[in-house]
Write a protein that holds these residues in place. Sequence first.
Motif, PDB file in Angstrom:
ATOM      1  N   HIS A 244     -23.566 -36.810  26.118  1.00  0.00           N
ATOM      2  CA  HIS A 244     -23.242 -36.569  27.498  1.00  0.00           C
ATOM      3  C   HIS A 244     -24.431 -36.140  28.389  1.00  0.00           C
ATOM      4  CE1 HIS A 244     -21.926 -33.525  31.125  1.00  0.00           C
ATOM      5  NE2 HIS A 244     -21.255 -34.624  30.985  1.00  0.00           N
ATOM      6  N   GLY A 245     -25.497 -35.731  27.654  1.00  0.00           N
ATOM      7  CA  GLY A 245     -26.589 -35.575  28.295  1.00  0.00           C
ATOM      8  C   GLY A 245     -27.535 -36.722  28.575  1.00  0.00           C
ATOM      9  N   ASP A 246     -27.258 -37.899  28.092  1.00  0.00           N
ATOM     10  CA  ASP A 246     -27.842 -39.031  28.506  1.00  0.00           C
ATOM     11  C   ASP A 246     -27.172 -39.858  29.770  1.00  0.00           C
ATOM     12  OD1 ASP A 246     -28.512 -42.067  28.678  1.00  0.00           O
ATOM     13  OD2 ASP A 246     -29.360 -41.752  26.680  1.00  0.00           O
ATOM     14  N   PRO A 247     -27.624 -39.997  30.966  1.00  0.00           N
ATOM     15  CA  PRO A 247     -27.249 -40.365  32.311  1.00  0.00           C
ATOM     16  C   PRO A 247     -26.516 -41.730  31.946  1.00  0.00           C
ATOM     17  CG  PRO A 247     -29.339 -39.099  32.771  1.00  0.00           C
ATOM     18  CD  PRO A 247     -29.327 -39.384  31.179  1.00  0.00           C
ATOM     19  N   LEU A 248     -27.403 -42.504  31.341  1.00  0.00           N
ATOM     20  CA  LEU A 248     -26.995 -44.109  31.146  1.00  0.00           C
ATOM     21  C   LEU A 248     -25.557 -44.274  30.264  1.00  0.00           C
ATOM     22  CD1 LEU A 248     -27.480 -47.118  31.622  1.00  0.00           C
ATOM     23  CD2 LEU A 248     -28.854 -47.210  29.539  1.00  0.00           C
ATOM     24  N   LEU A 249     -25.607 -43.440  29.534  1.00  0.00           N
ATOM     25  CA  LEU A 249     -24.124 -43.279  28.580  1.00  0.00           C
ATOM     26  C   LEU A 249     -23.167 -42.765  29.364  1.00  0.00           C
ATOM     27  CD1 LEU A 249     -25.250 -42.327  24.943  1.00  0.00           C
ATOM     28  CD2 LEU A 249     -25.263 -44.621  26.353  1.00  0.00           C
ATOM     29  N   ARG A 250     -23.421 -41.732  30.226  1.00  0.00           N
ATOM     30  CA  ARG A 250     -22.374 -41.080  31.177  1.00  0.00           C
ATOM     31  C   ARG A 250     -21.817 -42.116  31.886  1.00  0.00           C
ATOM     32  NH1 ARG A 250     -25.692 -36.492  32.035  1.00  0.00           N
ATOM     33  NH2 ARG A 250     -25.976 -37.243  34.055  1.00  0.00           N
ATOM     34  N   GLU A 251     -22.950 -43.037  32.676  1.00  0.00           N
ATOM     35  CA  GLU A 251     -22.270 -43.846  33.571  1.00  0.00           C
ATOM     36  C   GLU A 251     -21.523 -45.183  33.183  1.00  0.00           C
ATOM     37  OE1 GLU A 251     -24.632 -47.217  36.612  1.00  0.00           O
ATOM     38  OE2 GLU A 251     -25.987 -45.795  35.712  1.00  0.00           O
ATOM     39  N   LEU A 252     -22.203 -45.664  32.073  1.00  0.00           N
ATOM     40  CA  LEU A 252     -21.563 -46.815  31.487  1.00  0.00           C
ATOM     41  C   LEU A 252     -20.351 -46.666  30.842  1.00  0.00           C
ATOM     42  CD1 LEU A 252     -24.677 -48.667  29.974  1.00  0.00           C
ATOM     43  CD2 LEU A 252     -23.740 -48.899  32.172  1.00  0.00           C
ATOM     44  N   SER A 253     -19.875 -45.342  30.075  1.00  0.00           N
ATOM     45  CA  SER A 253     -18.776 -44.987  29.314  1.00  0.00           C
ATOM     46  C   SER A 253     -17.842 -44.875  30.161  1.00  0.00           C
ATOM     47  CB  SER A 253     -19.118 -44.054  28.458  1.00  0.00           C
ATOM     48  OG  SER A 253     -19.222 -42.900  28.984  1.00  0.00           O
ATOM     49  N   THR A 254     -18.125 -44.316  31.309  1.00  0.00           N
ATOM     50  CA  THR A 254     -16.850 -43.982  32.281  1.00  0.00           C
ATOM     51  C   THR A 254     -16.661 -45.109  33.693  1.00  0.00           C
ATOM     52  OG1 THR A 254     -18.489 -42.874  33.577  1.00  0.00           O
ATOM     53  CG2 THR A 254     -17.181 -41.580  31.945  1.00  0.00           C
ATOM     54  N   SER A 255     -17.353 -46.135  33.493  1.00  0.00           N
ATOM     55  CA  SER A 255     -17.157 -47.254  34.259  1.00  0.00           C
ATOM     56  C   SER A 255     -15.696 -47.897  34.320  1.00  0.00           C
ATOM     57  CB  SER A 255     -18.122 -48.231  34.076  1.00  0.00           C
ATOM     58  OG  SER A 255     -17.832 -49.351  35.009  1.00  0.00           O
ATOM     59  N   PRO A 256     -14.852 -47.889  35.421  1.00  0.00           N
ATOM     60  CA  PRO A 256     -13.583 -48.321  35.315  1.00  0.00           C
ATOM     61  C   PRO A 256     -13.479 -49.847  34.771  1.00  0.00           C
ATOM     62  CG  PRO A 256     -13.870 -46.938  37.165  1.00  0.00           C
ATOM     63  CD  PRO A 256     -15.368 -47.520  36.700  1.00  0.00           C
ATOM     64  N   SER A 257     -14.446 -50.639  35.370  1.00  0.00           N
ATOM     65  CA  SER A 257     -14.362 -51.937  35.038  1.00  0.00           C
ATOM     66  C   SER A 257     -16.000 -52.540  35.201  1.00  0.00           C
ATOM     67  CB  SER A 257     -13.482 -52.955  36.086  1.00  0.00           C
ATOM     68  OG  SER A 257     -13.723 -52.673  37.338  1.00  0.00           O
ATOM     69  N   TYR A 258     -15.867 -53.905  34.985  1.00  0.00           N
ATOM     70  CA  TYR A 258     -17.393 -54.607  34.981  1.00  0.00           C
ATOM     71  C   TYR A 258     -17.114 -55.972  34.948  1.00  0.00           C
ATOM     72  CZ  TYR A 258     -22.421 -55.334  33.840  1.00  0.00           C
ATOM     73  OH  TYR A 258     -23.622 -55.575  34.112  1.00  0.00           O
ATOM     74  N   GLU A 259     -18.172 -56.840  35.553  1.00  0.00           N
ATOM     75  CA  GLU A 259     -17.679 -58.295  35.753  1.00  0.00           C
ATOM     76  C   GLU A 259     -19.374 -58.696  35.131  1.00  0.00           C
ATOM     77  OE1 GLU A 259     -16.747 -59.647  39.358  1.00  0.00           O
ATOM     78  OE2 GLU A 259     -14.562 -59.261  39.094  1.00  0.00           O
ATOM     79  N   VAL A 260     -19.164 -59.933  34.223  1.00  0.00           N
ATOM     80  CA  VAL A 260     -20.508 -60.687  33.941  1.00  0.00           C
ATOM     81  C   VAL A 260     -20.389 -62.006  34.381  1.00  0.00           C
ATOM     82  CG1 VAL A 260     -21.330 -58.876  32.262  1.00  0.00           C
ATOM     83  CG2 VAL A 260     -19.621 -60.905  31.713  1.00  0.00           C
ATOM     84  N   ALA A 261     -21.574 -62.557  34.713  1.00  0.00           N
ATOM     85  CA  ALA A 261     -21.440 -63.858  35.181  1.00  0.00           C
ATOM     86  C   ALA A 261     -21.963 -64.680  33.849  1.00  0.00           C
ATOM     87  CB  ALA A 261     -22.259 -64.123  36.463  1.00  0.00           C
ATOM     88  N   LEU A 262     -21.275 -65.788  33.722  1.00  0.00           N
ATOM     89  CA  LEU A 262     -21.554 -66.578  32.634  1.00  0.00           C
ATOM     90  C   LEU A 262     -21.588 -68.181  33.185  1.00  0.00           C
ATOM     91  CD1 LEU A 262     -19.676 -65.167  29.610  1.00  0.00           C
ATOM     92  CD2 LEU A 262     -21.876 -64.841  30.186  1.00  0.00           C
ATOM     93  N   GLY A 263     -22.658 -68.478  33.698  1.00  0.00           N
ATOM     94  CA  GLY A 263     -22.544 -69.831  34.259  1.00  0.00           C
ATOM     95  C   GLY A 263     -21.854 -69.727  35.386  1.00  0.00           C
TER      96      GLY A 263
END
Length: 351
Positions: A244-263
Motif C-alpha cells: 500500500h506504500g507503493d503508489p504504482l501498486l495502489r493505482e494499478l490494483s484498484t483500476s476498475p478497467s483497462y484497455e490494451v491495443a494489439l494491432g
Amino acid sequence: MQLFRRPVVSRMFQWVGLCVVGLSLALPAAQANERKREPAKKTASASNTKARKPAAAPVRTAARSVKAPARVAYTPARPSFGQMAGLHLVSDPLDLKSSVALVIDQDTQEVLLSKNDHAVLPIASLTKLMTGLLISQSGLPMDEMITITEADVDTEKGSSSRLSVGTTLTRGEMLHLALMSSENRAANALGRTYPGGLESFVVQMNAKAKLLGMTDTRYVEPTGLSSRNQSSARDLATLVNVAHGDPLLRELSTSPSYEVALGRRTLHYNNTNGLVRNPAWEIGLQKTGYISEAGRCLVMQAHIAGRKLIMVFLDSAGKFSRLGDAERVRTWVETSSGLRSSAAPSRPVKG
C-alpha cells in the motif's frame, strides 16, 4: 312416330345414366377392397420371408446396433486445503464464509477480527502482489517492450489467456493486467524478463518475504497457479501494508478497467474485484485469487468508518462469498465502531 320414339330415347338415356352412376359407386368400393387386400399380400410376403430366414437373426442384429446411453461420471469438486484441514468448522462472530480471516487497523495495528490467522494455505493469485512489488521496486523501465512466449503458457492448471504467444506489451501494461485482472501470462512474463530470469526472480520473491518478516510464506513461481505458493493471513497483512506504500501498486490494483491495443484489436479488461466499482467503498489496494486448492481469496486496504483497515480473507467457499465477507466486516465496523472481537492478540503487522 316421333311422339313414340321420344319416350324410348328418354328411357335409354336414363338407363345409361344409371349405369354410369352404378360404375362410379362401384369403383371406389373396388379400390377400397384392393387396398385392404394389399396389406394381406405384404403380410403373406413377410410370412414367406420369415419362412426362408430365421426370425431371430434380425432381432439380434438390431440389438447389437443399439447403443446404450452414455454415462457421464460425476466428478466432485476438489476440496481446498482449508476444507481438508477442517478450518471451515471454526466459527466466528460474523459467520464469515472464509475459513481464514484477519482485520487489522493499519495505523494502530490493532487486531479487530481474526480467524485461523496463523494457518498456512495456498494463496493463488495473491502471489501477484509480491510479483508487482518486486517489479515496481526494481527500477526496470516500464516502457520496455515484453513479448509473451511459450514459456508463459500455463502448464500447471491449463488456464486460458487472451494474451496469445507473440503478443507484445510494455512492462507497465503487463504489470497493470497482472495486478488488476490477474493475468497469469503477464505475471509470468514479468518474472521471466527480470534480470537473471525466472529462477532469480523467485529467489528474490522469497528473499523479500524473509526481509519483511513473512516467516510463513514460500513462493515457487510468480503467478499463484501453483498450490506450493503458500502463506498465512498474518504474513499477507504485512505484505498489504508494505504494498500500500507503493503508489504504482495502489493505482494499478484498484483500476476498475483497462484497455490494451494489439494491432487492429483492442482488448478490454475488468478488475477481478467488483468492489472497486462500488461507490460505497474507498479501496486503497486490493488483490483477488483463486485456485481450487486455495478457495476464493481476497486482500484489501480500505477506509471504513474513518479507519484504515487491512483485510485478509482466505479459502472462501463460494464465487462471491469473499466479497460478501468484506461487506459483512464493513457493516460490522460501521455499526459497532470496530470493537474488537478477536479472541486473543497476535504479533503486530510488520513493515
